[in-house]
Write a protein that holds these residues in place. Structure first.
Motif, PDB file in Angstrom:
ATOM      1  N   SER A  21      23.363   1.789  25.639  1.00  0.00           N
ATOM      2  CA  SER A  21      22.179   2.091  24.826  1.00  0.00           C
ATOM      3  C   SER A  21      20.895   1.610  25.487  1.00  0.00           C
ATOM      4  CB  SER A  21      22.309   1.484  23.430  1.00  0.00           C
ATOM      5  OG  SER A  21      22.393   0.074  23.500  1.00  0.00           O
ATOM      6  N   GLY A  22      21.018   0.884  26.595  1.00  0.00           N
ATOM      7  CA  GLY A  22      19.831   0.444  27.317  1.00  0.00           C
ATOM      8  C   GLY A  22      19.459  -1.015  27.111  1.00  0.00           C
ATOM      9  N   LYS A  23      20.392  -1.820  26.635  1.00  0.00           N
ATOM     10  CA  LYS A  23      20.080  -3.224  26.336  1.00  0.00           C
ATOM     11  C   LYS A  23      19.553  -3.971  27.567  1.00  0.00           C
ATOM     12  CE  LYS A  23      24.261  -3.811  24.786  1.00  0.00           C
ATOM     13  NZ  LYS A  23      24.894  -2.487  24.752  1.00  0.00           N
ATOM     14  N   SER A  24      20.212  -3.812  28.691  1.00  0.00           N
ATOM     15  CA  SER A  24      19.776  -4.517  29.902  1.00  0.00           C
ATOM     16  C   SER A  24      18.459  -3.961  30.423  1.00  0.00           C
ATOM     17  CB  SER A  24      20.842  -4.433  30.994  1.00  0.00           C
ATOM     18  OG  SER A  24      22.008  -5.098  30.579  1.00  0.00           O
ATOM     19  N   SER A  25      18.330  -2.650  30.482  1.00  0.00           N
ATOM     20  CA  SER A  25      17.094  -2.044  30.992  1.00  0.00           C
ATOM     21  C   SER A  25      15.901  -2.381  30.108  1.00  0.00           C
ATOM     22  CB  SER A  25      17.251  -0.523  31.087  1.00  0.00           C
ATOM     23  OG  SER A  25      18.290  -0.183  31.958  1.00  0.00           O
ATOM     24  N   VAL A  26      16.084  -2.260  28.804  1.00  0.00           N
ATOM     25  CA  VAL A  26      15.005  -2.602  27.873  1.00  0.00           C
ATOM     26  C   VAL A  26      14.715  -4.094  27.954  1.00  0.00           C
ATOM     27  CG1 VAL A  26      14.372  -2.742  25.422  1.00  0.00           C
ATOM     28  CG2 VAL A  26      15.417  -0.647  26.330  1.00  0.00           C
ATOM     29  N   GLY A  27      15.757  -4.908  28.059  1.00  0.00           N
ATOM     30  CA  GLY A  27      15.568  -6.360  28.144  1.00  0.00           C
ATOM     31  C   GLY A  27      14.765  -6.765  29.356  1.00  0.00           C
ATOM     32  N   ILE A  28      15.063  -6.170  30.499  1.00  0.00           N
ATOM     33  CA  ILE A  28      14.306  -6.467  31.722  1.00  0.00           C
ATOM     34  C   ILE A  28      12.848  -6.057  31.546  1.00  0.00           C
ATOM     35  CG2 ILE A  28      14.030  -5.786  34.145  1.00  0.00           C
ATOM     36  CD1 ILE A  28      17.174  -5.647  34.213  1.00  0.00           C
ATOM     37  N   ALA A  29      12.630  -4.879  30.969  1.00  0.00           N
ATOM     38  CA  ALA A  29      11.260  -4.395  30.753  1.00  0.00           C
ATOM     39  C   ALA A  29      10.510  -5.290  29.764  1.00  0.00           C
ATOM     40  CB  ALA A  29      11.282  -2.951  30.263  1.00  0.00           C
ATOM     41  N   LEU A  30      11.168  -5.697  28.689  1.00  0.00           N
ATOM     42  CA  LEU A  30      10.524  -6.551  27.683  1.00  0.00           C
ATOM     43  C   LEU A  30      10.214  -7.929  28.263  1.00  0.00           C
ATOM     44  CD1 LEU A  30       9.532  -6.914  24.784  1.00  0.00           C
ATOM     45  CD2 LEU A  30      11.877  -7.573  24.156  1.00  0.00           C
ATOM     46  N   GLY A  50      16.976 -16.891  12.856  1.00  0.00           N
ATOM     47  CA  GLY A  50      15.745 -17.363  13.484  1.00  0.00           C
ATOM     48  C   GLY A  50      15.389 -16.673  14.786  1.00  0.00           C
ATOM     49  N   VAL A  51      16.070 -15.584  15.123  1.00  0.00           N
ATOM     50  CA  VAL A  51      15.717 -14.829  16.327  1.00  0.00           C
ATOM     51  C   VAL A  51      15.386 -13.395  15.917  1.00  0.00           C
ATOM     52  CG1 VAL A  51      17.232 -16.257  17.761  1.00  0.00           C
ATOM     53  CG2 VAL A  51      18.049 -14.037  16.946  1.00  0.00           C
ATOM     54  N   HIS A  52      14.635 -12.717  16.760  1.00  0.00           N
ATOM     55  CA  HIS A  52      14.411 -11.284  16.549  1.00  0.00           C
ATOM     56  C   HIS A  52      15.681 -10.565  16.983  1.00  0.00           C
ATOM     57  CE1 HIS A  52      10.166 -11.762  15.691  1.00  0.00           C
ATOM     58  NE2 HIS A  52      10.014 -12.451  16.807  1.00  0.00           N
ATOM     59  N   ARG A  53      16.297  -9.843  16.060  1.00  0.00           N
ATOM     60  CA  ARG A  53      17.546  -9.141  16.328  1.00  0.00           C
ATOM     61  C   ARG A  53      17.259  -7.644  16.381  1.00  0.00           C
ATOM     62  NH1 ARG A  53      18.420 -12.756  12.330  1.00  0.00           N
ATOM     63  NH2 ARG A  53      18.720 -11.106  10.787  1.00  0.00           N
ATOM     64  N   ILE A  54      17.273  -7.099  17.590  1.00  0.00           N
ATOM     65  CA  ILE A  54      16.868  -5.713  17.806  1.00  0.00           C
ATOM     66  C   ILE A  54      18.097  -4.844  18.089  1.00  0.00           C
ATOM     67  CG2 ILE A  54      15.318  -4.175  19.065  1.00  0.00           C
ATOM     68  CD1 ILE A  54      13.874  -6.626  17.771  1.00  0.00           C
ATOM     69  N   TYR A  55      18.325  -3.890  17.214  1.00  0.00           N
ATOM     70  CA  TYR A  55      19.426  -2.931  17.363  1.00  0.00           C
ATOM     71  C   TYR A  55      18.890  -1.729  18.123  1.00  0.00           C
ATOM     72  CZ  TYR A  55      22.661   0.779  15.644  1.00  0.00           C
ATOM     73  OH  TYR A  55      23.528   1.838  15.520  1.00  0.00           O
ATOM     74  N   LEU A  56      19.418  -1.499  19.317  1.00  0.00           N
ATOM     75  CA  LEU A  56      19.045  -0.343  20.122  1.00  0.00           C
ATOM     76  C   LEU A  56      20.054   0.769  19.841  1.00  0.00           C
ATOM     77  CD1 LEU A  56      18.031  -2.047  23.481  1.00  0.00           C
ATOM     78  CD2 LEU A  56      16.603  -1.458  21.508  1.00  0.00           C
ATOM     79  N   ARG A  57      19.582   1.798  19.138  1.00  0.00           N
ATOM     80  CA  ARG A  57      20.444   2.915  18.750  1.00  0.00           C
ATOM     81  C   ARG A  57      20.471   3.978  19.845  1.00  0.00           C
ATOM     82  NH1 ARG A  57      16.777   2.944  14.546  1.00  0.00           N
ATOM     83  NH2 ARG A  57      16.233   5.068  15.163  1.00  0.00           N
ATOM     84  N   ASP A  60      25.471  11.770  22.948  1.00  0.00           N
ATOM     85  CA  ASP A  60      24.782  12.647  23.895  1.00  0.00           C
ATOM     86  C   ASP A  60      23.809  11.860  24.774  1.00  0.00           C
ATOM     87  OD1 ASP A  60      26.153  14.878  23.013  1.00  0.00           O
ATOM     88  OD2 ASP A  60      24.583  15.466  21.586  1.00  0.00           O
ATOM     89  N   ASP A  61      23.235  10.806  24.225  1.00  0.00           N
ATOM     90  CA  ASP A  61      22.317   9.956  24.999  1.00  0.00           C
ATOM     91  C   ASP A  61      23.059   9.121  26.034  1.00  0.00           C
ATOM     92  OD1 ASP A  61      20.168  10.818  23.366  1.00  0.00           O
ATOM     93  OD2 ASP A  61      20.494   9.161  21.955  1.00  0.00           O
ATOM     94  N   VAL A  62      24.203   8.550  25.638  1.00  0.00           N
ATOM     95  CA  VAL A  62      24.881   7.596  26.516  1.00  0.00           C
ATOM     96  C   VAL A  62      25.863   8.242  27.484  1.00  0.00           C
ATOM     97  CG1 VAL A  62      24.603   5.733  24.835  1.00  0.00           C
ATOM     98  CG2 VAL A  62      26.770   6.971  24.936  1.00  0.00           C
ATOM     99  N   ALA A  63      26.344   9.445  27.173  1.00  0.00           N
ATOM    100  CA  ALA A  63      27.350  10.090  28.027  1.00  0.00           C
ATOM    101  C   ALA A  63      26.929  10.154  29.488  1.00  0.00           C
ATOM    102  CB  ALA A  63      27.702  11.477  27.490  1.00  0.00           C
ATOM    103  N   PRO A  64      25.691  10.588  29.798  1.00  0.00           N
ATOM    104  CA  PRO A  64      25.311  10.621  31.217  1.00  0.00           C
ATOM    105  C   PRO A  64      25.278   9.225  31.856  1.00  0.00           C
ATOM    106  CG  PRO A  64      23.764  11.915  29.894  1.00  0.00           C
ATOM    107  CD  PRO A  64      24.660  11.172  28.945  1.00  0.00           C
ATOM    108  N   ARG A  65      24.960   8.208  31.070  1.00  0.00           N
ATOM    109  CA  ARG A  65      24.900   6.839  31.592  1.00  0.00           C
ATOM    110  C   ARG A  65      26.294   6.282  31.858  1.00  0.00           C
ATOM    111  NH1 ARG A  65      20.867   4.700  26.840  1.00  0.00           N
ATOM    112  NH2 ARG A  65      19.307   6.329  27.094  1.00  0.00           N
ATOM    113  N   ASP A  67      15.488   3.724  18.307  1.00  0.00           N
ATOM    114  CA  ASP A  67      16.252   4.731  19.030  1.00  0.00           C
ATOM    115  C   ASP A  67      15.830   4.705  20.496  1.00  0.00           C
ATOM    116  OD1 ASP A  67      17.539   6.973  19.984  1.00  0.00           O
ATOM    117  OD2 ASP A  67      16.964   8.237  18.300  1.00  0.00           O
ATOM    118  N   THR A  68      16.804   4.648  21.393  1.00  0.00           N
ATOM    119  CA  THR A  68      16.507   4.617  22.827  1.00  0.00           C
ATOM    120  C   THR A  68      16.835   5.933  23.522  1.00  0.00           C
ATOM    121  OG1 THR A  68      18.714   3.788  23.411  1.00  0.00           O
ATOM    122  CG2 THR A  68      17.006   2.143  22.948  1.00  0.00           C
ATOM    123  N   GLY A  69      17.270   6.922  22.769  1.00  0.00           N
ATOM    124  CA  GLY A  69      17.791   8.146  23.339  1.00  0.00           C
ATOM    125  C   GLY A  69      16.906   8.882  24.314  1.00  0.00           C
TER     126      GLY A  69
END
Length: 187
Positions: A20-29, A103-110, A114-119, A157-159
């Motif tokens: 879903s992009g957790k690592s990519s989004v995490g690095i960017a954030l 006590g943490v920001h809990r972010i669900y990356l949806r 179809d979004d994840v299949a190519p990854r 949504d990260t699609g």
């Protein structure tokens, strides 16, 4: 927003389905906020070896235990610049892990299949997807989605967006106070 222009008021934990992009989004954030980025899968691999080998030799439960220990260790440490932590897809299924996320920001990356299949195409390092990847992924999501949704303080949504776009939205939501935080333990 520019790099480091938005500081995090507390750790940000990213979770959601595999690819879903957790690592990519995490690095960017982390780059955007000047925070430290850590990925629990990478930490488990550094300590115990490749994930497929852990599954093959010791089973999923041993992997989940190692993952829970890494999460507990990381969240108990000081992170003076802030922390963005990407969790493995199934980590929040463990009650002991959820209980550490108050006590943490809990972010669900949806993301949809179809979004994840190519990854996921050609990926041999996903032990829970051997065989029929699509139906395996969808079955995992059917079990995990209710936990993801109930745990999230923000859901995005990260699609069809880049990691940078999602990171900017997370930073803006936090800065504007739209990302609620529960102080107590989560179960």
């Amino acid at each position: 927003m520019t790099a480091g222009s938005c500081r995090l008021d507390r750790p940000v934990v990213l979770f959601g389905p595999m690819a879903s992009g957790k690592s990519s989004v995490g690095i960017a954030l982390a780059g955007l906020t000047g925070a430290e980025f850590l990925d629990t899968d990478a930490l488990v691999v550094a300590e115990h070896g490749p994930i497929p080998e852990i599954f093959a030799a010791h089973g999923e439960e041993a992997f989940r235990q190692a993952e829970a220990e890494v999460i507990a260790m990381v969240l108990s440490q000081e992170h003076p610049r802030g922390l963005v932590l990407a969790l493995g897809g199934g980590s929040v299924l463990r009650e002991e892990t959820r209980s550490r996320l108050g006590g943490v920001h809990r972010i669900y990356l949806r993301a949809s299949w179809d979004d994840v299949a190519p990854r996921l195409a050609g990926s041999a390092d996903r032990p829970l997807l051997h065989g029929d990847a699509e139906n395996g992924w969808k079955a995992l999501m059917d079990r995990r989605r209710p936990v993801f949704e109930s745990l999230a303080t923000l859901s995005l949504d990260t699609g069809h967006r880049t990691a940078a776009e999602v990171a900017v939205q997370i930073a803006q939501e936090i800065a504007e106070g739209h990302c609620r935080v529960d102080e107590g333990a989560i179960v």
